[in-house]
Structure formats: C-alpha cells, structure tokens
Motif scaffolding. Sequence first.
Motif, PDB file in Angstrom:
ATOM      1  N   TRP A  53      -4.120   6.885 108.174  1.00 42.54           N
ATOM      2  CA  TRP A  53      -5.385   7.017 108.884  1.00 42.54           C
ATOM      3  C   TRP A  53      -5.442   6.127 110.131  1.00 42.54           C
ATOM      4  O   TRP A  53      -6.053   6.495 111.128  1.00 42.54           O
ATOM      5  N   SER A  54      -4.794   4.980 110.078  1.00 42.62           N
ATOM      6  CA  SER A  54      -4.824   4.053 111.207  1.00 42.62           C
ATOM      7  C   SER A  54      -3.723   4.334 112.218  1.00 42.62           C
ATOM      8  O   SER A  54      -3.744   3.804 113.334  1.00 42.62           O
ATOM      9  N   GLY A  55      -2.760   5.144 111.812  1.00 38.18           N
ATOM     10  CA  GLY A  55      -1.600   5.376 112.662  1.00 38.18           C
ATOM     11  C   GLY A  55      -0.513   4.346 112.480  1.00 38.18           C
ATOM     12  O   GLY A  55       0.535   4.425 113.118  1.00 38.18           O
ATOM     13  N   GLY A  56      -0.735   3.406 111.572  1.00 36.13           N
ATOM     14  CA  GLY A  56       0.213   2.325 111.414  1.00 36.13           C
ATOM     15  C   GLY A  56       1.471   2.694 110.644  1.00 36.13           C
ATOM     16  O   GLY A  56       2.479   1.994 110.722  1.00 36.13           O
ATOM     17  N   ARG A  57       1.387   3.762 109.873  1.00 38.78           N
ATOM     18  CA  ARG A  57       2.554   4.197 109.104  1.00 38.78           C
ATOM     19  C   ARG A  57       2.836   5.664 109.380  1.00 38.78           C
ATOM     20  O   ARG A  57       1.920   6.485 109.418  1.00 38.78           O
ATOM     21  N   THR A  58       4.085   5.966 109.572  1.00 43.18           N
ATOM     22  CA  THR A  58       4.505   7.344 109.777  1.00 43.18           C
ATOM     23  C   THR A  58       5.665   7.672 108.853  1.00 43.18           C
ATOM     24  O   THR A  58       6.440   6.788 108.466  1.00 43.18           O
ATOM     25  N   TYR A  59       5.794   8.939 108.520  1.00 44.92           N
ATOM     26  CA  TYR A  59       6.830   9.401 107.613  1.00 44.92           C
ATOM     27  C   TYR A  59       7.391  10.706 108.165  1.00 44.92           C
ATOM     28  O   TYR A  59       6.651  11.515 108.720  1.00 44.92           O
ATOM     29  N   TYR A  60       8.674  10.897 107.979  1.00 40.19           N
ATOM     30  CA  TYR A  60       9.334  12.089 108.508  1.00 40.19           C
ATOM     31  C   TYR A  60      10.295  12.679 107.492  1.00 40.19           C
ATOM     32  O   TYR A  60      10.934  11.952 106.726  1.00 40.19           O
ATOM     33  N   ALA A  61      10.396  13.987 107.527  1.00 41.79           N
ATOM     34  CA  ALA A  61      11.465  14.641 106.783  1.00 41.79           C
ATOM     35  C   ALA A  61      12.791  14.304 107.445  1.00 41.79           C
ATOM     36  O   ALA A  61      12.862  14.118 108.668  1.00 41.79           O
TER      37      ALA A  61
END
Length: 122
Positions: A53-61
């Motif tokens: 929600w904050s943009g602080g964590r991202t995840y990718y395939a």
Amino acid sequence: QVQLVESGGGLVQAGGSLRVSCAASGRTLSSYGVGWFRQAPGKEREFVAAISWSGGRTYYADSVKGRFTISRDNDKNTVYLQMNSLKLEDTAVYYCAAGPRSGTYYREYDFWGQGTQVTVSS
C-alpha cells in the motif's frame, strides 16, 4: 468498494516497451496492496507483480524480474506497470487487482479491473 480500470495496453514489437495503468475510483487506493496478473489464451491467470500500500515493497514473478517495474502514485489513485524488453510470451490480458495485502495469489485480492490487452509481435 473500489472500481479499477486498466488502460495503456496495445500492440508492441518484441523488445519494445509499454506502460499500463490501473486507475481506481470509489475509494482511495492507498489503503490497498495492488497486484498485476495476466492471462494468455488457454492458460491460467498468473501473477506478474505486486506493490504494498505504501509502495515500499514490490514483488515480481521470475519471468518478468528485471524487465517490468511496478509503481504507484497514491495522490493520483493509480498504479503503473512499466514493461520493457517485451517478449512474445508476454502477450496476454493484463489485470490489476486490489486487496488488503500485496500477495502473489489471485484469491488474496478483492477487487479486479476488466483487463487490458497487451500483444507483442515479432
């Protein structure tokens, strides 16, 4: 209730770039994690990327890591997926989804957009 609308899909040559957007209305998107999923003809829906929600964590395939970037602008109530070095196998309908977390499993998300078609040509 959150309404999500994807835009920015289209036809692009292999190796090219495209940015798809997910705009929210109804409620602020800043309270939700957002994920991008895609579904190609005859295949199951698969996870692409997610952002907290904050943009602080991202995840990718693994299949898009290093090529795609997810970001969000909470002031604009919009999440973006920048896609670079596109491959033929990236062709699919791309969906954004919002939920209480930013997981990789589609059932974790409560609200879905209608999708936008991305077609990569040779």
